[in-house]
Write a protein that holds these residues in place. Structure first.
Motif, PDB file in Angstrom:
ATOM      1  N   ARG A  66       0.682  -1.168  -0.132  1.00 29.21           N
ATOM      2  CA  ARG A  66       0.058  -0.020   0.065  1.00 29.21           C
ATOM      3  C   ARG A  66       1.010   1.202   0.060  1.00 29.21           C
ATOM      4  N   GLN A  67       2.179   1.055   0.079  1.00 30.86           N
ATOM      5  CA  GLN A  67       3.020   2.406   0.107  1.00 30.86           C
ATOM      6  C   GLN A  67       3.217   2.675  -1.457  1.00 30.86           C
ATOM      7  N   GLY A  68       3.607   3.877  -1.511  1.00 26.36           N
ATOM      8  CA  GLY A  68       3.889   4.696  -2.791  1.00 26.36           C
ATOM      9  C   GLY A  68       5.101   3.947  -3.628  1.00 26.36           C
ATOM     10  N   TYR A  69       5.076   4.272  -4.732  1.00 29.98           N
ATOM     11  CA  TYR A  69       5.887   3.596  -5.888  1.00 29.98           C
ATOM     12  C   TYR A  69       6.619   4.779  -6.621  1.00 29.98           C
ATOM     13  N   GLY A  70       6.373   5.882  -6.145  1.00 31.82           N
ATOM     14  CA  GLY A  70       6.901   6.842  -7.162  1.00 31.82           C
ATOM     15  C   GLY A  70       8.269   7.514  -6.553  1.00 31.82           C
ATOM     16  N   GLY A  71       9.151   7.658  -7.398  1.00 27.17           N
ATOM     17  CA  GLY A  71      10.539   8.168  -7.108  1.00 27.17           C
ATOM     18  C   GLY A  71      11.343   7.257  -6.630  1.00 27.17           C
ATOM     19  N   PRO A  72      12.736   7.757  -6.580  1.00 26.31           N
ATOM     20  CA  PRO A  72      13.677   6.884  -6.040  1.00 26.31           C
ATOM     21  C   PRO A  72      13.708   6.440  -4.455  1.00 26.31           C
ATOM     22  N   PRO A  73      14.380   5.383  -4.024  1.00 23.64           N
ATOM     23  CA  PRO A  73      14.324   4.927  -2.502  1.00 23.64           C
ATOM     24  C   PRO A  73      14.690   6.248  -1.796  1.00 23.64           C
ATOM     25  N   LYS A  74      14.040   6.486  -0.879  1.00 19.37           N
ATOM     26  CA  LYS A  74      13.972   7.785  -0.056  1.00 19.37           C
ATOM     27  C   LYS A  74      14.644   7.310   1.513  1.00 19.37           C
ATOM     28  N   LEU A  75      15.350   8.223   2.106  1.00 15.95           N
ATOM     29  CA  LEU A  75      15.687   7.934   3.515  1.00 15.95           C
ATOM     30  C   LEU A  75      14.627   8.449   4.498  1.00 15.95           C
ATOM     31  N   TYR A  76      14.913   7.737   5.493  1.00 14.50           N
ATOM     32  CA  TYR A  76      13.818   8.127   6.835  1.00 14.50           C
ATOM     33  C   TYR A  76      14.444   9.660   7.173  1.00 14.50           C
ATOM     34  N   ALA A  77      13.585  10.598   6.700  1.00 17.00           N
ATOM     35  CA  ALA A  77      13.972  12.206   6.990  1.00 17.00           C
ATOM     36  C   ALA A  77      14.170  12.386   8.336  1.00 17.00           C
ATOM     37  N   LYS A  78      13.771  11.720   9.260  1.00 23.37           N
ATOM     38  CA  LYS A  78      14.040  12.336  10.869  1.00 23.37           C
ATOM     39  C   LYS A  78      15.412  12.045  10.798  1.00 23.37           C
ATOM     40  N   VAL A  79      16.219  11.095  10.443  1.00 21.67           N
ATOM     41  CA  VAL A  79      17.506  10.757  11.043  1.00 21.67           C
ATOM     42  C   VAL A  79      18.579  10.841   9.598  1.00 21.67           C
ATOM     43  N   ASP A  80      18.079  11.421   8.299  1.00 21.03           N
ATOM     44  CA  ASP A  80      18.811  11.374   7.429  1.00 21.03           C
ATOM     45  C   ASP A  80      20.247  12.150   7.578  1.00 21.03           C
ATOM     46  N   ALA A  81      19.955  13.371   8.228  1.00 21.97           N
ATOM     47  CA  ALA A  81      21.357  14.153   8.406  1.00 21.97           C
ATOM     48  C   ALA A  81      22.148  13.645   9.362  1.00 21.97           C
TER      49      ALA A  81
ATOM     50  N   ASP B  97      10.602   2.803   1.912  1.00 27.42           N
ATOM     51  CA  ASP B  97       9.431   2.688   1.044  1.00 27.42           C
ATOM     52  C   ASP B  97       9.428   1.449   0.336  1.00 27.42           C
ATOM     53  N   VAL B  98       8.379   0.791  -0.250  1.00 25.02           N
ATOM     54  CA  VAL B  98       8.409  -0.337  -0.944  1.00 25.02           C
ATOM     55  C   VAL B  98       9.385  -0.389  -2.157  1.00 25.02           C
ATOM     56  N   ARG B  99       9.324   0.662  -2.992  1.00 21.60           N
ATOM     57  CA  ARG B  99      10.035   0.551  -4.177  1.00 21.60           C
ATOM     58  C   ARG B  99      11.372   0.210  -3.883  1.00 21.60           C
ATOM     59  N   GLY B 100      12.267   1.146  -2.806  1.00 18.69           N
ATOM     60  CA  GLY B 100      13.375   0.848  -2.229  1.00 18.69           C
ATOM     61  C   GLY B 100      13.662  -0.731  -1.937  1.00 18.69           C
ATOM     62  N   PHE B 101      12.613  -1.221  -1.266  1.00 21.20           N
ATOM     63  CA  PHE B 101      12.818  -2.819  -0.942  1.00 21.20           C
ATOM     64  C   PHE B 101      12.781  -3.640  -2.028  1.00 21.20           C
ATOM     65  N   THR B 102      11.957  -3.453  -3.127  1.00 11.80           N
ATOM     66  CA  THR B 102      11.930  -4.098  -4.198  1.00 11.80           C
ATOM     67  C   THR B 102      13.190  -3.937  -5.066  1.00 11.80           C
ATOM     68  N   ALA B 103      13.884  -2.862  -5.043  1.00 14.23           N
ATOM     69  CA  ALA B 103      15.218  -2.612  -5.843  1.00 14.23           C
ATOM     70  C   ALA B 103      16.273  -3.305  -5.253  1.00 14.23           C
ATOM     71  N   LEU B 104      16.024  -3.743  -4.010  1.00 16.07           N
ATOM     72  CA  LEU B 104      17.188  -4.596  -3.305  1.00 16.07           C
ATOM     73  C   LEU B 104      17.153  -5.806  -3.845  1.00 16.07           C
ATOM     74  N   LYS B 105      16.179  -6.651  -4.439  1.00 19.00           N
ATOM     75  CA  LYS B 105      16.028  -7.764  -4.652  1.00 19.00           C
ATOM     76  C   LYS B 105      17.211  -8.868  -4.947  1.00 19.00           C
ATOM     77  N   ASP B 106      18.061  -8.353  -6.077  1.00 13.72           N
ATOM     78  CA  ASP B 106      18.916  -9.209  -6.450  1.00 13.72           C
ATOM     79  C   ASP B 106      20.365  -9.096  -5.707  1.00 13.72           C
ATOM     80  N   GLU B 107      20.505  -7.876  -5.075  1.00 14.11           N
ATOM     81  CA  GLU B 107      21.688  -7.549  -4.096  1.00 14.11           C
ATOM     82  C   GLU B 107      21.155  -8.182  -2.640  1.00 14.11           C
TER      83      GLU B 107
END
Length: 405
Positions: free
Chosen positions: A14-29, A40-50
């Protein structure tokens, strides 16, 4: 054999698929070099082969930490906005993943991080995934990331000598509070050097005789077929039959938790489909005179057979068809070269008939600096409460006081 929870959960991503994998904004810095937090799910999916390559290069390799299992778990049990995959890289190389999620209690106090796979569907041997030879640096980076997030961790169903326990030691060295406890056992059968006949000789005399007697009786009375499921359509059919067996068997006991909700059934559909395609699903059908009598659902990975779930038609219970199914499955595991038969979490009485060995799991709770004082205060208050209650119970003349002689 594992069960599953009954909490109704979403059955789709149910999470969004738009845009590249993002960081958890609260701790990014505050993230250490080489570390990202994918939420986000897109980032999770992109990790499959690695992810697949990393897991096979780690000491944590098991079916419950595969991308396939945890991605399916997240798809059906995850809650939007709570994914927290801590990813560590050395240059372009992926060296570690901490597959976590954020758990937000009802009153939003003491939010914590847990491993994906915790709870629903029953996952054992959860842990960090770290490339061999990179443990020290990777654990240090994960510890630094967790220190920045300042969230409690509850890490369950850890194997012995887990990387998560090493992480706990790093954090306690930096002022965190750690609490560890037993988290159940996984009975195991050591199959090294055994044939099926020599395996039977390791069983207690009564059980050994019963296994042989039941096998002979069924083979005399029926045309017995014990087949591995290798096709996707038959896999789906057997999964449905297994769920029906459970529903029928446990109906009078309040129902089975193993396939209790649409989300759980959809999860197993996705997980077994991927496992079959990847080659580590082991599903067997036991037929008597062509009639389906029992189904076994497990995995074979890394020379270890994982006995996950089984079920049988209650009309064959007088033939001990569950016992026969177990015996034939162990025979198949030995024939395939498995060195261990792992019965997974639980101490059901029937498991003790097959083995007296077990692997003890561990749970670790970790509290950051700002919560350590609270943890210690609550622990001290609990100890004081117990002491006061004990004094009241043991006081002479108190109602119901124990007599001390």
């Amino acid at each position: 054999m594992r069960g599953a929870g009954q909490r109704p959960t979403p059955n789709r991503l149910r999470q969004g698929y738009g845009g590249p994998p993002k960081l958890y904004a609260k701790v990014d810095a505050q993230l250490p070099s080489g570390v990202t937090v994918i939420d986000d799910v897109r980032g999770f999916t992109a990790l499959k082969d690695e992810w697949r390559e990393l897991l096979t290069s780690s000491s944590s390799d098991n079916p419950f930490l595969t991308w396939e299992w945890l991605h399916a778990w997240w798809a059906h049990f995850g809650r939007p906005g709570t994914l927290r995959l801590i990813v560590v890289r050395s240059g372009e190389s992926l060296v570690a993943i901490a597959p976590l999620r954020l758990v937000v209690p009802r009153f939003r106090v003491f939010q914590r991080l847990e491993f994906l796979g915790t709870g629903e569907a029953g996952s054992d041997y959860l842990d960090l995934i770290v490339r061999r030879g990179h443990e020290a640096d990777a654990l240090r980076s994960i510890a630094d990331c967790l220190r920045a997030q300042k969230l409690t961790l509850r890490l369950s169903h850890l194997p012995p000598s887990s990387l998560a326990a090493q992480l706990a030691r790093q954090l306690t060295d930096r002022g965190w509070t750690s609490s560890s406890s037993d988290d159940g056992v996984c009975p195991i059968v050591d199959l090294r050097g055994l044939t099926f006949d020599s395996f039977l000789s390791t069983l207690g005399a009564s059980h050994r005789a019963n296994v042989r007697r039941r096998l002979r009786a069924i083979e005399r009375q029926f045309d017995l077929q014990f087949d591995e499921i290798t096709g996707s359509d038959e896999r789906r059919e057997m999964l449905g039959v297994l769920a029906a067996f459970h529903a029928s068997r446990y109906e009078e006991r309040g129902g089975s938790t193993a396939f209790s909700t649409p989300a759980v059934r959809a999860f197993h559909e996705a997980a077994t489909k991927d496992a079959l395609e990847r080659g580590w699903l082991r599903m067997y059908a036991l037929r008597l005179d062509g009639r389906l009598a029992a189904v076994m659902y497990g995995f074979n990975s890394g020379s270890r057979f994982y006995f996950y779930q089984h079920g049988y038609d209650e009309q064959f219970s007088s033939l001990s068809v569950g016992l026969v199914l177990m015996a034939l499955t162990i025979r198949a595991a030995i024939a395939e070269g498995a060195l261990e038969f792992d019965m997974l979490w639980g101490t059901e009485p029937y498991k003790s008939l097959w083995t007296h060995e077990a692997r003890r799991l561990q749970r670790v709770d970790l509290f950051p600096l700002r919560l350590s004082e609270v943890f210690h205060r609550h622990a001290a208050e609990a100890r004081r409460g117990i002491a006061q209650l004990t004094r009241r119970v043991l006081s002479p003349g108190s109602p119901g006081a124990a007599r001390v002689t």
